[in-house]
Design an enzyme around this catalytic site. Structure first.
Site, short mmCIF file in Angstrom:
data_model
loop_
_atom_site.label_atom_id
_atom_site.label_comp_id
_atom_site.label_asym_id
_atom_site.label_seq_id
_atom_site.Cartn_x
_atom_site.Cartn_y
_atom_site.Cartn_z
N TYR A 9 36.27 -1.05 -12.25
CA TYR A 9 37.73 -0.91 -12.32
C TYR A 9 38.18 0.55 -12.30
O TYR A 9 39.38 0.83 -12.26
CB TYR A 9 38.28 -1.61 -13.56
CG TYR A 9 38.29 -3.11 -13.46
CD1 TYR A 9 39.48 -3.81 -13.32
CD2 TYR A 9 37.11 -3.83 -13.48
CE1 TYR A 9 39.49 -5.19 -13.21
CE2 TYR A 9 37.11 -5.21 -13.37
CZ TYR A 9 38.30 -5.89 -13.24
OH TYR A 9 38.31 -7.25 -13.14
N LYS A 19 24.83 -7.56 -18.12
CA LYS A 19 23.91 -7.99 -17.07
C LYS A 19 22.81 -6.94 -16.92
O LYS A 19 22.42 -6.54 -15.84
CB LYS A 19 24.69 -8.17 -15.76
CG LYS A 19 23.94 -8.91 -14.67
CD LYS A 19 23.62 -10.35 -15.02
CE LYS A 19 22.88 -11.02 -13.87
NZ LYS A 19 22.32 -12.32 -14.25
N ASP A 54 36.78 -9.48 -17.90
CA ASP A 54 37.85 -10.09 -17.11
C ASP A 54 37.54 -11.56 -16.87
O ASP A 54 38.37 -12.44 -17.11
CB ASP A 54 37.97 -9.33 -15.78
CG ASP A 54 39.32 -9.55 -15.10
OD1 ASP A 54 40.12 -10.36 -15.60
OD2 ASP A 54 39.56 -8.91 -14.08
#
Length: 465
Positions: A159, A229, A353
């Site tokens: 982002y 992750k 998100d």
């Protein structure tokens, strides 16, 4: 300060920050943006609820002095700017503000007004509590098990907007550098690839983890889970996880226990004579297949955890805040199958998100999902509706104002006006149980009474006793 186009209220005082704590006067000035599309409808309803709750809670001794500032379509029409400098300065000066949904300008310039506000004010925490209100229609069998608070890192990750379009001169330079200078071989189709960069910093990760742990301790939550992750992106998401654990162990050692430490201490409690090697074997099922160096690494981990025994042993670790981590894709599955195992979640921007919206769907949809963007270091905070502008419903007095109202609850909690927050929550809970709801819930509930946006707000006020 002097604004170019805005006139602050004649009465009211500034909120300030000292020693890391907000100083909130009895009549604070709060800037607000009503928002685009359905924004004016939901803002009018929400402001009515806020003002009445403050009045009921404090009998006129406290009052919000609202200060309208502008962004989005209304700002563009008034000032030919989607985000005027005055608006940024107002949020900077008065610290705490609230906003309705904003449209994203078409045709370039500002990628997103919401992202711009977050990055300009360095609002590094996106706070998204997700809980179930009894009576709200849900697509899952046990929505009441969902009671989580998401701390989403708000300024880094993809982002940050560092990217170049495919086949542009800029991306060709980046790809040449990666291939020729860095030896990158695995860009599958370099001639037609767009490239994005994912910055993840130690400082950014640690301040988010710190905020999540402080929140969990102050709100008597049971755990903080770092969602990542890192099994694939070891130096970004994996580093985020590692830095989170570092903050927990170095800054909050007396108050926390990691999940693996709890296993080691529990093994010692169950068998006081257990050897270090046997303890390592019990926490790592494949221990006997490991290399000697890996076995020594695990034994060292056990020895370090056992140093905590005087303060955390004999079951005392069960009273500490649990620190653990989970892979992002597994988390998205487990918040459905075992939601009650998650409490406070700290995660990166993209993961947060996805996760916050997926969880909102489990408890009735994004229409009642609150949100906040906060910098705990400077005191700046903007509370916001988390849904879109829904322009086709603009000025119809139809949509659910719950997201903005509950974001106001977060704002009042942030200000320390807990009595106001509690009144609003009670009013909303009772109204929903009465099945007096707006169209989004009305179509899903048998025997419900359909209310307009403004009528739903009035019903909440009636039920604030």
């Amino acid at each position: 300060m002097a604004f170019k186009h805005l006139n602050p209220p004649d009465s009211g005082e500034h909120i300030s920050l000292s020693d890391g704590k907000l100083n909130v006067p009895d009549n604070p000035i709060i800037p607000f943006i009503e928002g685009d599309g359905t924004g004016p409808d939901i803002w009018r309803a929400s402001q009515h609820v806020f003002d009445e709750a403050v009045k009921k809670a404090y009998g006129g001794k406290r009052k919000i002095e609202w200060f309208e500032v502008f962004a989005g379509e209304k700002a563009f029409k008034k000032f030919n700017s989607w985000l005027p400098d005055d608006t940024i300065e107002a949020f900077k000066e008065y610290l705490v503000g609230i906003k309705g949904p904003l449209t994203t300008p078409v045709g370039g310039g500002i990628r997103s007004l919401n992202v711009t506000l977050r990055q300009t004010l360095d609002l590094y925490v996106c706070l998204r509590p997700v809980r179930y209100f009894k009576g709200v229609p849900s697509p899952v069998l046990r929505p009441e098990k969902v009671d989580m608070v998401i701390f989403r890192e708000n300024t880094e990750d993809i982002y940050a907007g560092i990217e170049w379009p495919a086949e542009s001169e800029e991306v060709k330079k980046v790809i040449r550098f990666l291939q020729e200078e860095m030896g990158v071989k695995n860009i599958r189709f370099p001639n037609t690839s767009g490239i994005g960069i994912k910055p993840v910093s130690k400082e950014g990760s640690m301040r988010l983890a710190r905020a999540a742990i402080k929140y969990a301790l102050s709100h008597n939550r049971k755990s903080v889970t770092f969602v990542h992750k890192g099994n694939i992106m070891k130096f970004t998401e994996g580093a985020f996880k590692n830095w989170g654990y570092e903050v927990a162990k170095t800054e909050f050692r007396d108050h926390v226990v990691t999940q693996r430490e709890s296993w080691i201490l529990g093994n010692k409690d169950a068998d006081p004579n257990i050897s270090v090697e046997e303890n390592a074997r019990r926490i790592e099922p494949g221990y006997d297949l490991l290399t000697d160096s890996k076995k020594l690494e695990l034994q060292k981990e056990v020895e370090e955890a056992l140093k905590l025994y005087p303060t955390h042993g004999n079951g005392k670790y069960k009273e500490k805040l649990m620190i653990k981590d989970a892979i992002a894709d597994i988390t998205l599955q487990q918040v459905l199958t075992r939601a009650d195992e998650f409490d406070v979640i700290a995660t990166m921007n993209l993961n947060g998100d996805y996760l916050s919206d997926a969880l909102a769907a489990q408890v009735g949809g994004i229409g009642i999902a609150p949100g906040a963007n906060i910098n705990y270091d400077t005191g700046h905070a903007i509370f916001e509706a988390t849904h879109g502008t829904a322009p086709k419903y603009a000025n119809l007095d139809k949509v659910n104002p719950g997201s903005l109202i509950l974001s106001g609850v977060l704002m009042f909690e942030h200000l320390g006006w807990q009595e106001v927050a509690d009144l609003i929550v009670k009013g909303m809970e009772k109204t929903i149980l009465q099945k007096r709801v707006t169209y989004d819930f009305h179509r899903l509930l048998d025997g419900a009474t359909l209310l307009k946006t403004s009528e739903f707000a009035k019903a909440i006020v009636e039920n604030m006793e």
